[in-house]
Design a protein around this motif. Structure first.
Motif, PDB file in Angstrom:
ATOM      1  N   UNK B  60       0.814  -1.221   0.000  1.00 44.49           N
ATOM      2  CA  UNK B  60       0.000   0.000   0.000  1.00 44.49           C
ATOM      3  C   UNK B  60       0.847   1.270   0.000  1.00 44.49           C
ATOM      4  N   UNK B  62       2.152   2.928   2.535  1.00 43.33           N
ATOM      5  CA  UNK B  62       1.617   3.916   3.470  1.00 43.33           C
ATOM      6  C   UNK B  62       2.572   4.383   4.564  1.00 43.33           C
ATOM      7  N   UNK B  63       3.663   3.649   4.826  1.00 42.53           N
ATOM      8  CA  UNK B  63       4.489   4.068   5.968  1.00 42.53           C
ATOM      9  C   UNK B  63       5.447   5.194   5.596  1.00 42.53           C
ATOM     10  N   UNK B 130       6.481   9.102  13.327  1.00 44.66           N
ATOM     11  CA  UNK B 130       6.066   7.809  13.878  1.00 44.66           C
ATOM     12  C   UNK B 130       6.193   7.780  15.398  1.00 44.66           C
ATOM     13  N   UNK B 188       1.642   1.554  14.497  1.00 42.60           N
ATOM     14  CA  UNK B 188       2.058   2.603  13.573  1.00 42.60           C
ATOM     15  C   UNK B 188       1.247   2.552  12.280  1.00 42.60           C
ATOM     16  N   UNK B 189       0.145   1.830  12.286  1.00 44.34           N
ATOM     17  CA  UNK B 189      -0.797   1.803  11.165  1.00 44.34           C
ATOM     18  C   UNK B 189      -0.152   1.356   9.844  1.00 44.34           C
ATOM     19  N   UNK B 208      -9.222  -0.640  10.147  1.00 42.52           N
ATOM     20  CA  UNK B 208      -9.037   0.615  10.871  1.00 42.52           C
ATOM     21  C   UNK B 208     -10.386   1.281  11.089  1.00 42.52           C
ATOM     22  N   UNK B 209     -10.514   1.929  12.228  1.00 41.88           N
ATOM     23  CA  UNK B 209     -11.645   2.825  12.430  1.00 41.88           C
ATOM     24  C   UNK B 209     -11.078   4.198  12.756  1.00 41.88           C
ATOM     25  N   UNK B 211     -10.211   8.279  11.917  1.00 45.36           N
ATOM     26  CA  UNK B 211      -9.327   8.709  10.840  1.00 45.36           C
ATOM     27  C   UNK B 211      -8.279   9.661  11.371  1.00 45.36           C
ATOM     28  N   UNK B 212      -7.373  10.043  10.492  1.00 46.06           N
ATOM     29  CA  UNK B 212      -6.292  10.928  10.881  1.00 46.06           C
ATOM     30  C   UNK B 212      -5.485  10.311  12.002  1.00 46.06           C
ATOM     31  N   UNK B 213      -5.029  11.135  12.911  1.00 47.70           N
ATOM     32  CA  UNK B 213      -4.154  10.653  13.979  1.00 47.70           C
ATOM     33  C   UNK B 213      -4.905   9.747  14.961  1.00 47.70           C
ATOM     34  N   UNK B 215      -6.710   7.250  14.000  1.00 45.40           N
ATOM     35  CA  UNK B 215      -6.886   5.950  13.338  1.00 45.40           C
ATOM     36  C   UNK B 215      -6.540   4.811  14.303  1.00 45.40           C
TER      37      UNK B 215
END
Lengths: 464, 582
Positions: B60, B62-63, B130, B188-189, B208-209, B211-213, B215
């Motif tokens: 993805x 994303x990190x 992070x 760390x999502x 995930x539920x 959003x933003x920080x 999450x």
């Protein structure tokens, strides 16, 4: 067009050139298909279906139409990105997730002139070979969703949507899909994920360019409402004639949404680049409120970089190089980009000298911290950090160091994220700090020493 | 460039082999077309730090930890010819913005910089982000010592924090499944666990539920991570967000010794790492073998070691039955008692129950024992369960194939029932049983065993067979022995000893050897297990040329069974489809 009467107080300004907004706030206008057809509606659709799809794409390319959603990418070129020899279904998506703060143009189209959008969409779908099209409607437009669905039913009854449209053999279904109130759903790949029923996490590009790997991994064209409406007018006028509107490389008309500290805020459809900042603010919008001066302008929605009213800009290269003042900025894609900002979605936010920049900054930060989708690290963590820092600037508990930290954080986000949200959230911060640093620093104090709860606990523990 | 007509350019040389030239930190290397940038850097021995990327899962991106600087030759104007340097490469125009190395693929004449100001600043920035909301509770975190957040923060982090705000609070100590605990503040999502459950475990229970920080990783309502593959997400988690209920707070990982071995709970022969300290195994984790188990293992197999290695019922001393009681004996006494006992019977009166849980070496010696005794009645016990269409094989014996080759057993089930009948009829009076329980698994009854005049067994745990035995030898569990096995697809793999056998128990192969020597009275010539394997190379074509170093950590195929491992086949399809690197 001389016979068109508008509602009292809603008459267009003489500087305006109305194509898309021809029927907005028009006397005797309603959303029914009869009214629309009595005004020549769906004639272009009938014409389009007799043309070769490639010929329509060529007209759009000739017109020089640039996307009106924010990025300003040439629409015809985008259509051309569908891989040759494609065997998968092609989808057309109308991006009606208009949520950029300061922007309020698409809402008028979907509320008051739904058939214009449908006509534009059917023509565009025919051009790109799509048989399924979606209108991604933001959650905050419940009335518009009803209006659009009614209009789609009317168009279907007349044979403009469905099987064998107008006897051409072309089939198209249009569906209205309602979002759930997330700004990120306006990002095209986020929108596609949302449409697929997932969390609207924007996809990485490459490899997921929508024109090749979009909805359900099939070629997908995502266009803004206004862009799709322009297609109808391009066909009506012919690409070359349309390209005569506006200025070179910035053709046609576009709707500017002026809000903030001017006497006459509102929407104005003007030829791209034909108006300067001074003309827009002082002539069209009636200038700043009495006794006030314009301090700064955010020219293209909240994510564009702010421009100071007392700035000058060096634009052009070589022999064309010149220095212009803020008031002389031509409101087109290229000039605004040369001035270090962008035309974006056309949301012009005017700020006068009564506004504190720290408040402006904080307001924008609150929006982006709230709307960050949380997928990638810099945006997820950075946008909220920026909000927390600007919260402290506003409440007077910041240290001058915090301004530097805030600026660093913005640059740590900028250019490092999955989607353009990173820039959207960091550009305003970068611009406001670089242009109003002294004003911000004046609100801070060297004596302020802020510590987090954890840090306070640690200090208390160590003091025992 | 007049010599281009005569000399091939590097791009042409590479293209002939399906390769492309990539410059990584100033050095040109050739890598296969379509290689991900991060893998190309790995080939060039340049580590690119990453969290979300995993070669067995989708990418993805994303990190944002793997951001590197990329460059390509400048785009040519129409009609313009490319210019080549003396080495035959085009000049690289470097991009001002970093790109992710995990999902982008290499191209001809591409440049990658994993160092330099832009890359270092970017990594420092991502590391800082992070860590700002991370609880930094390393002293009490199980992941400490094997945490990539720790590692990369040492290598790429700032060392000090500029974050003066309150951290975001999230759920702690969340029970997300019977075997797994979640600490959302540490998360760390990276979404590895979500992707694993969806793509590999076929049980998409995580998501995930918020959003933003805010999450938050969570289970779907009314669901738990109760899949038999759930614990793999603990290994996948690059931080201490997902921890094992079994292992948490048991031991700091830096005290643990890693031993490469294989799983013995089914015929798949999953490659594993045993993590031990002193004489105790603390955990078992899967070890990558792309032909056997990829990076994964079933939870049922992972946790089985508790009952096999450190059980209360572990046998630790040789024992001889006196009446209804067993008395501890020393090895010499017990072996002599066994040898003397067996000599009382005619060869036809003795049968041997070997086991498909034995290693090849033990089976080979078992066969030698049979030869010594002149005994021809020999079999193993079949053990079947349900296959799960992933890694668990229906055959629950780890070495059925080895047993079948070494003992030449076409149908062990039929021979077992023949032996059982012979015991009941009194034709067979003495049984030697290796690592099996005749009551639970072989259809024998207590009366059958009581009827025997001599029952000798080896075992790791006390069981009814041991209870009924006249002589019992305590042997090694899988974690305490070396040896080889052949898995369901015909792959020869090896076990390694992580810990010593407890008390007076001994490695199985030594017990069998000593029993043979005690019977024959011969001088010992087999001192090491290597000697056993060497003897086998002469006896069986499948073992020709086999040595433990040749078997290595990953093993090799010795016979083609035509049996495939479903999970591996699925993974191969995804690799072919370019969904994953593999």
């Amino acid at each position: 067009m001389s016979e068109i009467q508008y509602l009292p107080g809603k008459e267009p300004h003489p500087c305006e050139h109305r194509l898309i907004f021809k029927n907005i706030d028009r006397q005797g206008w309603d959303t029914s298909i009869e009214t629309y057809m009595a005004d020549g509606g769906y004639d272009q659709l009938k014409k389009a279906l007799t043309m070769e799809p490639q010929a329509i794409t060529n007209e759009v390319k000739t017109s020089g139409l640039r996307g009106r959603g924010g990025a300003g990418f040439p629409t015809g070129v985008k259509w051309g990105f569908i891989p040759p020899g494609n065997t998968k279904p092609v989808y057309l998506i109308c991006n009606c997730d208009e949520s950029e703060p300061g922007t309020f143009k698409d809402r008028y189209i979907v509320h008051q002139d739904p058939h214009q959008l449908i006509e534009g969409m059917v023509i565009s779908a025919f051009a790109v070979g799509a048989h399924t099209a979606y209108i991604y409607m933001r959650e905050e437009f419940p009335e518009a969703a009803i209006t659009m669905e009614k209009a789609i039913e009317e168009a279907r009854a007349k044979g403009f949507i469905g099987k064998n449209i107008n006897g051409s053999g072309f089939d198209l279904e249009i569906w209205v899909h309602r979002g759930a109130a997330a700004y990120i759903c306006g990002e095209e790949t986020g929108l596609i994920e949302s449409l697929e029923g997932k969390r609207p996490y924007p996809r990485i590009k490459p490899p997921y360019f929508p024109a090749a790997l979009g909805l359900y991994m099939a070629p997908t064209i995502v266009n803004n409402v206004e862009s799709l409406c322009h297609v109808k007018h391009i066909l009506e006028m012919g690409g070359e004639e349309y390209a005569k509107l506006g200025v070179e490389r910035n053709t046609g008309t576009r709707i500017l949404c002026v809000s903030g500290d001017v006497k006459n805020p509102g929407y104005y459809e003007v030829q791209v680049g034909k108006l300067t900042m001074g003309e827009l603010i002082n002539d069209v919008c009636g200038g700043p409120k009495d006794g006030r001066k314009v301090k700064a302008v955010i020219p293209g929605g909240s994510s564009s970089k702010i421009l100071r009213a007392d700035e000058t800009f060096k634009i052009g290269r070589g022999d064309d190089a010149k220095e212009i003042t803020f008031w002389d900025i031509q409101l087109d894609f290229d000039t605004l980009a040369a001035c270090g900002s962008m035309a974006g979605s056309g949301g012009v936010i005017v700020l006068d000298d009564s506004r504190k920049m720290s408040w402006v900054l904080n307001n924008i930060n609150h929006f982006y911290a709230h709307e960050s989708c949380g997928q990638c690290t810099p945006c997820r963590e950075g946008s909220t950090w920026m909000r927390k820092l600007s919260d402290r600037i506003v409440d007077g508990s910041a240290n001058p160091e915090d301004i530097q930290t805030l600026e660093d954080v913005a640059y740590q986000i900028d250019g490092k994220t999955v989607c353009a949200f990173g820039e959207a959230s960091s550009w305003p911060v970068e611009a406001i700090i670089s242009k109003f640093r002294d004003e911000l620093i004046a609100e801070t104090s060297e004596n302020n020493k802020h510590l987090s709860k954890e840090q306070l606990q640690r200090e208390a523990y160590l003091a025992q | 460039m007049s010599d281009t007509d005569t000399k091939l350019l590097p791009k042409d040389v590479a293209a002939e082999k399906g390769l492309v030239n990539v410059q990584i930190d100033g050095h040109w290397i050739q890598v296969p077309k379509g290689t991900r940038m991060i893998e190309a850097c790995k080939i060039a021995q340049k580590e690119v730090p990453h969290y979300c990327y995993h070669p067995k899962l989708s990418s993805p991106g994303n990190c944002r930890m793997c951001l590197v600087q990329m460059g390509m030759p400048p785009r040519l104007a129409p009609g313009q010819d490319p210019e080549y340097s003396e080495e035959g490469y085009q000049e690289i125009g470097w991009m001002p913005r970093p790109v992710i190395a995990c999902a982008n693929t290499v191209a001809e004449n591409m440049g990658i910089r994993t160092q330099g100001d832009l890359v270092e600043k970017t990594r420092e920035g991502v590391m800082e982000f992070l860590l700002i909301n991370h609880p930094l509770d390393c002293p009490i975190c199980d992941q400490a010592g094997e945490c990539t957040l720790q590692e990369f923060s040492v290598e790429h982090g700032k060392g000090v924090s500029r974050f003066k705000e309150d951290k975001v609070k999230k759920p702690k100590n969340v029970d997300i499944g019977p075997r797994i605990n979640l600490d959302d503040e540490r998360c760390i999502m990276c979404s590895r666990c979500i992707r694993f459950m969806d793509e590999v475990a076929d049980d998409a229970v995580l998501g995930f539920t918020q959003r933003g920080t805010h999450t938050t990783l969570t289970c779907h309502p009314d669901r738990k991570v109760d899949s038999n593959y759930g614990m793999n997400i603990i290994d996948l988690c690059p931080v201490g967000a997902l921890t094992s209920k079994d292992f948490r707070f048991q031991m700091r990982v830096w005290f643990l010794k890693e031993t490469n071995s294989i799983d013995v709970n089914c015929a798949t022969g999953t490659n594993i790492t045993l993590w031990s300290r002193g004489d105790k195994v603390y955990r078992v984790t899967p070890r990558r073998n792309n032909d056997v188990n990829s990076d994964w293992m079933p939870d049922s197999h992972r946790l089985a070691f508790h009952k096999q290695v450190h059980a209360e019922s572990r046998l630790t001393e040789p024992m001889i039955r006196q009446g209804q009681k067993h008395e501890v004996a020393d090895w010499r006494t017990a072996l002599e008692a066994a040898a003397d006992g067996l000599k009382q019977f005619d060869a036809q009166e003795i049968a041997i129950i070997a086991s498909a849980r034995q290693t090849n070496e033990e089976l080979f010696l078992t066969r030698a024992l049979g030869d010594t005794l002149g005994c021809s009645e020999m079999t193993t016990i079949e053990r079947f369960g349900e296959a799960d269409d992933k890694l668990v094989s229906a055959d629950r014996n780890p070495n059925s194939l080895g047993a079948s080759i070494i003992l030449n057993l076409p149908s062990p089930g039929a021979r077992l029932s023949a032996i059982r009948d012979a015991v009941r009829s009194g034709a067979i009076k003495a049984l030697v049983v290796f690592s099996e329980d005749l009551l639970a698994d072989a259809g024998f009854t207590q009366e059958d065993l009581d009827q025997l005049e001599l029952l000798i067994s080896t075992n790791t745990l006390a069981n009814p067979t041991a209870q009924a035995s006249h002589i019992v030898f305590p042997t090694a569990s899988f974690a305490e022995k070396r040896g080889s096995m052949i898995n369901v697809s015909g792959r020869l793999q090896k076990l390694n000893a992580a810990i010593a056998t407890p008390a007076n128990s001994r490695d199985d192969w030594e017990v069998i050897r000593d029993l043979i020597l005690t019977i024959t009275g011969n001088k010992n010539e087999v001192f090491m297990i290597e000697d056993v394997l060497k003897a086998m190379t002469q006896a069986y074509p499948e073992f020709e040329g086999a040595t433990y170093s040749k078997i290595g950590d990953l093993g090799y195929t010795v016979c083609d069974t035509g049996v495939t491992i479903p999970l591996i086949e699925k993974e191969k399809a995804r690799v072919a489809n370019r969904e994953i690197v593999g």
